[in-house]
Design a protein around this motif. Structure first.
Motif, mmCIF file in Angstrom:
data_model
loop_
_atom_site.group_PDB
_atom_site.id
_atom_site.type_symbol
_atom_site.label_atom_id
_atom_site.label_comp_id
_atom_site.label_asym_id
_atom_site.label_seq_id
_atom_site.Cartn_x
_atom_site.Cartn_y
_atom_site.Cartn_z
ATOM 1 N N THR A 254 -53.780 -19.312 43.083
ATOM 2 C CA THR A 254 -52.867 -19.407 43.523
ATOM 3 C C THR A 254 -51.970 -18.495 43.700
ATOM 4 O OG1 THR A 254 -52.177 -20.347 41.547
ATOM 5 C CG2 THR A 254 -53.116 -21.859 42.358
ATOM 6 N N ASN B 51 -57.065 -27.841 36.889
ATOM 7 C CA ASN B 51 -56.874 -25.751 37.872
ATOM 8 C C ASN B 51 -56.206 -25.277 36.726
ATOM 9 O OD1 ASN B 51 -56.925 -25.936 40.821
ATOM 10 N ND2 ASN B 51 -56.286 -28.305 40.722
ATOM 11 N N ARG C 66 -57.581 -21.273 38.294
ATOM 12 C CA ARG C 66 -57.008 -21.797 39.210
ATOM 13 C C ARG C 66 -55.319 -21.458 39.354
ATOM 14 N NH1 ARG C 66 -61.515 -21.457 39.364
ATOM 15 N NH2 ARG C 66 -62.614 -21.514 41.476
ATOM 16 N N MET D 107 -56.229 -26.795 45.444
ATOM 17 C CA MET D 107 -56.318 -27.787 44.019
ATOM 18 C C MET D 107 -56.958 -28.278 44.489
ATOM 19 S SD MET D 107 -53.009 -26.001 42.038
ATOM 20 C CE MET D 107 -51.531 -27.167 43.993
#
Length: 584
Positions: A78, A216, A221, A294
């Motif tokens: 991200t 996530n 992530r 996501m």
């Protein structure tokens, strides 16, 4: 049932295309207010904030963002979403440094400023750079939705891209800025609706927002504060922040299409409101598209579609996900395709409208009679739209060769964007800078960036430079399938956390793609200032050509009018273009 579903899907897609054509006909034939340059490019300065904001958002989203950001988040996390927050900060710089001068001068083409500040050669060179960059960028915009439609329906990319081009050229040519702005506003509705519907259905599918966040986090992530300042890291807090800041300046602060829209508003206050609303809208868009990424990871955390050989490349993962989530519901796949095409059409139409004005004002006027009628000028600009759109269509085949869509798009723009930002920044903020310095800075910036980006792209195509993805899993895949290995780094060494590279590749080729604008801008400004100091020229510069932030210190007698909160000077007399030797 399949035939009924196909009809429903096509209906959703056809409605969007039909609305675009009708709006073009309405503003081109029914609501026509004169076949003039001002009408075609600025809408007679009767535009309002809402359609301008929606047009700006729609023209900057494009299919590249809708397809690229979810793929970026799935593959690399991200960090890129920080760019949404950076938008909110950098608009302050644009509002106080760049926009005041351009709005005060009321220029049809922003490159006219460069002729007033420097000379016609600088203006022409910058205009050529802009036109070339658009011709390289628009094919990417066209390719993305065609790629989605190909993945979902199997229709060839080379059959659908002419359809996009023809429809876009039609309503852009017929209706001018008003048609572009209002089609952008309505098309943005299709885009937003498609994204929101898919997010809602995907949240239901994966068990809700909380489960998405937890998955996530476990999958590494979600990451925002990777504070390593290494410029060779693909993504970090600093590469995203600095790179995005300069990218926003290049696409909003000095980009001809954006400035054209701000100038089309009847007051500077409304231009400021549209700038703020635009930045808020872009922040929301990036959050939503980031959520899509996501959700894709949450859905496929245990069975990566590429490793499982369900799709050929990660650039296909969003359309694959959409079909997987909403494919059984009639109309929703068509709505998603409509959203992708809406984003592409809005971006392409905005650029075509702008580049037609730029080419006409900066080149064609120089070689034809200046007594040409307004109607003839309008016809010439419409012909330019057709020619440029056709050229872009022929370049789509090149775009198919690249996987990382966002990286490729930013790489292509990185060749020229730094040079453009540097020339306007030098003109607005550095009165000591002259035309010799600017031209040297621009040429050096473009040359160095073309060398760096070409080297990086060739290394990538030759598998001498490979990016390190976040971990993916095949633990939950069926056991009776053949898995692909996408992590073959043989013959390469790990340069940092993000990149494997061959010993034969120069390190400068591995600089983060987000820093292309940074490097190009710094080179242009430094070279421009050094050459200007070493080779000075006599200059008499109208203070109106200097940003108010600098103007109030260097030209105290040229004070901002009392009670004028816009940040720019108000003078009753008509602005008189100046040259290097003009006596004021």
């Amino acid at each position: 049932m399949n035939e009924l579903k196909w009809i429903v899907e096509c209906s959703a897609f056809s409605v969007m295309l039909g609305i675009s054509v009708v709006i073009g006909l309405y503003f081109g034939c029914v609501k026509k207010e004169g076949n003039t340059v001002n009408e075609y490019l600025l809408g007679n300065k009767k535009m309002t904030v809402f359609p301008i904001v929606m047009s700006l958002i729609a023209s900057h989203i494009s299919g590249i963002m809708l397809l690229g950001i979810p793929t970026e988040v799935y593959c690399y996390g991200t960090l890129y979403l920080l760019s949404g927050a950076i938008n909110m900060v950098i608009i302050i710089v644009i509002f106080y440094v760049y926009l005041p001068v351009f709005y005060e001068l009321q220029l049809t083409s922003v490159y006219e400023y460069l002729e007033y500040r420097f000379n016609s050669t600088i203006r022409g060179f910058a205009s050529i750079i802009y036109a070339v960059s658009l011709i390289l960028y628009i094919p990417i915009v066209m390719y993305v939705p065609a790629l989605v439609l190909n993945q979902i329906t199997g229709i060839s990319v080379h059959l659908i891209t002419p359809l996009i081009c023809v429809i876009c050229i039609f309503y852009t040519t017929i209706g001018g800025l008003k048609a572009v702005v209002w089609t952008d506003a309505i098309q943005s509705f299709f885009t937003a609706l498609s994204v929101i519907v898919i997010i809602v259905m995907a949240l239901v599918e994966v068990g809700g927002f909380g489960n998405m966040i937890r998955t996530n986090l476990v999958g590494d992530r979600i990451e925002f504060f990777k504070m390593d300042p290494d410029p060779f890291l693909r993504n970090s807090f600093w590469t995203v922040s600095i790179g995005t800041a300069l990218h926003v300046i290049s696409t909003i602060g000095v980009q001809a299409g954006s400035v054209q829209r701000f100038v089309s508003l009847p007051s500077y206050a409304k231009a400021g409101k549209s700038l703020i609303a635009f930045s808020l809208g872009m922040c929301v868009v990036k959050i939503l598209t980031g959520c899509l990424g996501m959700l894709i990871y949450t859905k496929y955390q245990d069975c990566d579609p590429v490793l499982a050989d369900y799709i050929k490349s990660y650039k296909y993962i969003l359309p694959y996900f959409v079909v997987d989530i909403v494919g059984l519901v009639p109309g929703l796949t068509g709505l998603f395709i409509s959203g992708m095409f809406s984003a592409a059409l809005s971006t392409m139409s905005a650029h075509l409208n702008t580049v037609s004005g730029t080419i006409y004002k900066d080149f064609i006027v120089k070689v034809i009679s200046k007594d040409v009628s307004e109607s003839t000028a309008s016809i010439i600009m419409k012909c330019v739209v057709v020619i440029v759109g056709s050229m872009c269509l022929m370049l789509v085949v090149v775009v198919e060769k690249f996987n990382e869509i966002i990286q490729f798009a930013k790489s292509m723009s990185g060749i020229t964007d730094g040079a453009i930002v540097s020339v306007f920044t030098l003109g607005l903020c550095f009165p000591c800078c002259n035309s010799r310095g600017v031209i040297c800075g621009m040429i050096t910036s473009i040359g160095v960036m073309a060398w760096i980006i070409t080297g990086a792209q060739l290394a990538t195509m030759n598998n001498e430079l490979k990016l390190v993805m976040k971990n993916v899993s095949i633990a939950g895949c069926p056991t009776n399938i053949t898995f692909k290995n996408h992590n073959d780094f043989s013959g390469l060494y790990r340069m940092n956390d993000d990149v494997y590279v061959s010993p034969n590749v120069l390190k400068i080729f591995t600089v983060s793609y987000l820093h292309y604008n940074t490097v190009g801008t710094i080179i242009g400004i430094v070279v421009g200032l050094v050459v200007s100091v070493l080779f000075p020229m006599d200059q008499n510069i109208d203070p109106k050509l200097i940003t108010p932030c600098v103007r109030k210190f260097l030209y105290p007698k040229y004070a901002v009018a009392k009670g004028n909160r816009s940040g720019y000077v108000t003078r009753s007399e008509e602005y008189r273009p100046v040259t290097q030797n003009t006596k004021l």
